[in-house]
Design an enzyme around this catalytic site. Structure first.
Site: not given
Length: 678
Positions: A219, A302
């Site tokens: 991320e 995710e």
């Protein structure tokens, strides 16, 4: 035998009923010749297609690729229905148990991070044994026919201390610029990946192993936009793993985060994550802009099945049916998803992370990492969320799902009577004289070599008749102060020398965001009546962390029962209240006839750290909540006598009793409390 010889044998065999001879009519011989030509052509076509098929199978065997906006496994379209299950949050003895439960949920792939700090807790001290034996975990995934998406960082987030970075990085001078193209930082990453990646190279899918994808960073678009850094990691991964493995990034499903965190083109596949329940398909459409044409299978890497919880909050819960419905929205249109988490596990030892929206708004994660995942912290699979997700996954799986195993047995072993073993300060005088680090000003825990747990600071001052005022502008994370029976520094009829003791607890480093560079300890001058207090001694308190040899063996020499303590996360000043409780070790034993999982209930206790048979089962803080009990997996226990040791930091339960119970409990403490930080 070639085709012509095979056909000659077959055409002249009794099976066909035609035998060439000198007395055969000419039409028979003619028919035989024509049949030979006909069968030759047919068999040639069949044989050639068989050879081509064999060659195609050989080419596609152990091949995982992306084309036509789909994943392909061994030449066939493939949908990833995976889940995060972290080997470092589950004891090795339970790895297979939890993986089999993941298969029963319907998963065909496991995603896991690799925490650098677990594998290199001190610079140059490498650990790949026990719970850090990542190779054995990956081999077990392969044995159980589970593919692996590996996330080696070097930054992982994961609600894990410092986002997986080793704390010793914070002691480097000049300070490193983590998660950047800073050459000093990259040199350390090169060294770490130079050790890790060759260890797992033979487990790549095209080499016969389970690893089909390897993630670059984590991320990153939510943190920075240093493309040179990302390209360096890509080149480094390729240098060790080659060009056949799929590299990928994961970023939030916004244009800003994808622009910052991805590498356009077909070099690295860009996956996305987003809030559960959010419409995924506009995000998947945007995802295509950050991948090469035909190289963007929709993947939520995710898919959140629950959420994390900090101390002082109500335990996070999400609805089972709405979670399952959100997953079906992805799978029903041939999307892929990785459940975060499939099984959360436990933050054993001192490895829990923390968050801070602002530097003063510090929130440490619980010891439990249950995450409200479909497979609970202790491996239970009878919850509504497991059933709802499994029902959805079964509709879109190519094969029938394995049967669901029974929950592991749990036992409450009852009441454990503890006794006070010693004050934490029993060895203070001797150790401060022989083992302390001396400095003009306080130094951080990292500079003192104490990466986790506690550091004791000691100094002396001259007390005044009208009292003194103490102030510490910046301390991470929690300080407890003693001075001659009073925190507001006692009045004295005449000037006298007094000892000041400050115990600082590291409650877990921030793992996400701009305040992640989270050094611990006293991080400023200590002021007495507005003037800096000098000449300090720093004494590390040796308590064993996860995967470390037991260290809890204090030598008890002198009691400091007359010392009074106070704890705070605000500015430490003279008007703070006083609590007469004493920091102390308490110990007790309990007998186990049949070894099963259990929980230690700390209802009525204050705050501290617990060890069962020298294993650090984590922090307890029922007075703040919400977690009341600590999970004790069966492999920690033994038949017969077992020993519980706790370090209580606030106030002991009046009866000095801990109870072994058979279930988790998240109902303790006051709710919606804040933990302001200096």
């Amino acid at each position: 035998m070639d085709i012509r010889a095979l056909l000659s044998f077959w055409l002249t065999s009794p099976v066909l009923g035609i035998r060439a001879s000198t007395c055969s009519p000419s039409w028979v011989l003619l028919w035989e010749d024509e049949m030979f030509v006909l069968f030759y052509e047919i068999f040639s076509a069949i044989f050639s297609s068989h050879v081509v098929l064999e060659q195609a199978v050989a080419v596609n065997k152990n091949k995982f690729e992306i084309k036509d906006d789909m994943f392909w496994k061994d030449g066939k379209p493939f949908r990833i229905i995976g889940g995060d299950l972290h080997y470092f949050r589950t004891l090795p003895q339970y790895w297979e148990d939890r993986l089999l439960r993941a298969k029963a949920l319907g998963l065909n792939a496991i995603q896991t991070y690799v925490p650098w700090n677990l594998h290199e807790p001190k610079e140059g001290q490498l650990d790949f044994d026990g719970i850090a034996d990542i190779v054995s975990f990956l081999e077990l995934c392969h044995k159980l026919d589970l593919l692996v998406l590996l996330r080696p960082g070097p930054y992982i987030c994961a609600e894990w201390d410092f986002g997986g970075f080793p704390a010793w990085l914070l002691s480097k001078e000049p300070a490193l610029k983590l998660r950047s193209s800073d050459p000093a930082y990259l040199a350390l990453v090169d060294s770490w990946w130079g050790i890790l990646l060759p260890k797992i190279d033979h487990l790549l899918y095209h080499k016969g192993g389970p690893i089909v994808m390897v993630q670059i960073e984590n991320e990153f678009g939510s943190y920075g936009d240093d493309k040179d850094y990302l390209h360096h990691l890509v080149n480094l991964a390729r240098s060790h793993l080659g060009d056949d493995i799929i590299l990928y990034t994961t970023d939030g499903g916004t244009r800003d985060t994808l622009t910052k965190g991805t590498i356009r083109g077909d070099t690295v596949f860009s996956a996305v994550d987003f809030s559960t329940g959010e419409d995924p398909w506009p995000i998947f459409k945007m995802q295509k802009e950050y991948n090469a044409p035909g190289k963007s299978p929709p993947l939520s890497s995710e898919f959140y099945t629950g959420w994390l919880t900090h101390w002082g909050e109500i335990i996070a819960k999400t609805d089972a049916n709405s979670t399952a419905s959100a997953l079906e929205n992805i799978l029903s249109r041939n999307g892929s998803a990785v459940l975060y988490m499939a099984h959360g596990g436990t933050n054993f030892g001192f490895y829990n992370g923390a968050n801070a929206a602002q530097e003063s708004d510090y929130n440490a994660d619980l010891t439990s990492y249950d995450y409200d995942a479909p497979i609970s912290e202790s491996g239970d699979v009878d919850g509504a969320k497991f059933k709802a997700l499994r029902a959805v996954i079964a509709k879109y799986s190519a094969a029938s799902l394995p049967p669901v195993p029974l929950n592991n047995e749990k036992t409450g072993y009852g009441r454990i009577k503890l006794e006070k073993a010693a004050s934490l300060f029993d060895t203070l005088d001797n150790d401060l004289s022989t083992k302390a680090i001396e400095s003009e000003n306080p130094i951080s825990m990292e500079a003192a070599g104490q990466m986790f747990g506690f550091l004791l600071y000691a100094s002396e001052y001259t007390s005044k008749g009208n009292g003194n005022t103490l102030s510490i502008p910046k301390v991470h994370d929690r300080a407890q102060v003693w001075s001659n029976k009073q925190v507001n520094l006692p009045n004295a009829e005449c000037a006298s020398t007094s000892r000041l003791l400050i115990l600082v607890e590291n409650m877990g480093r921030i793992n996400y965001g701009q305040y992640m560079f989270d050094s611990k300890g006293i991080l400023s001058a200590v002021y007495l009546d507005g003037k800096p207090l000098l000449k300090w001694k720093m004494l590390p308190i040796p308590l064993g962390n996860l995967n470390e040899s037991p260290k809890i063996s204090p030598v008890f020499k002198k009691s400091y029962s007359d010392l009074i303590r106070v704890s705070t996360r605000k500015s430490l000043k003279s008007d703070l209240g006083v609590n007469s409780a004493e920091l102390a070790f308490y110990t007790g034993s309990f007998v186990v006839d049949k070894v099963t999982d259990t929980y230690m209930s700390f209802n009525g206790w204050g705050k501290g750290v617990a060890f069962v048979n020298d294993f650090n089962i984590g922090r307890y803080w029922p007075s703040f909540g919400p977690q009341c009990n600590l999970y004790v997996p069966a492999p920690i226990l033994q038949r017969g006598k077992n020993v519980l040791v706790i370090l209580e930091l606030e106030s002991p339960q009046p009866e000095l009793v801990v109870r072994s119970v058979d279930q988790q409990d998240f109902t303790c403490g006051s709710k919606h409390l804040s933990m302001p930080r200096l």
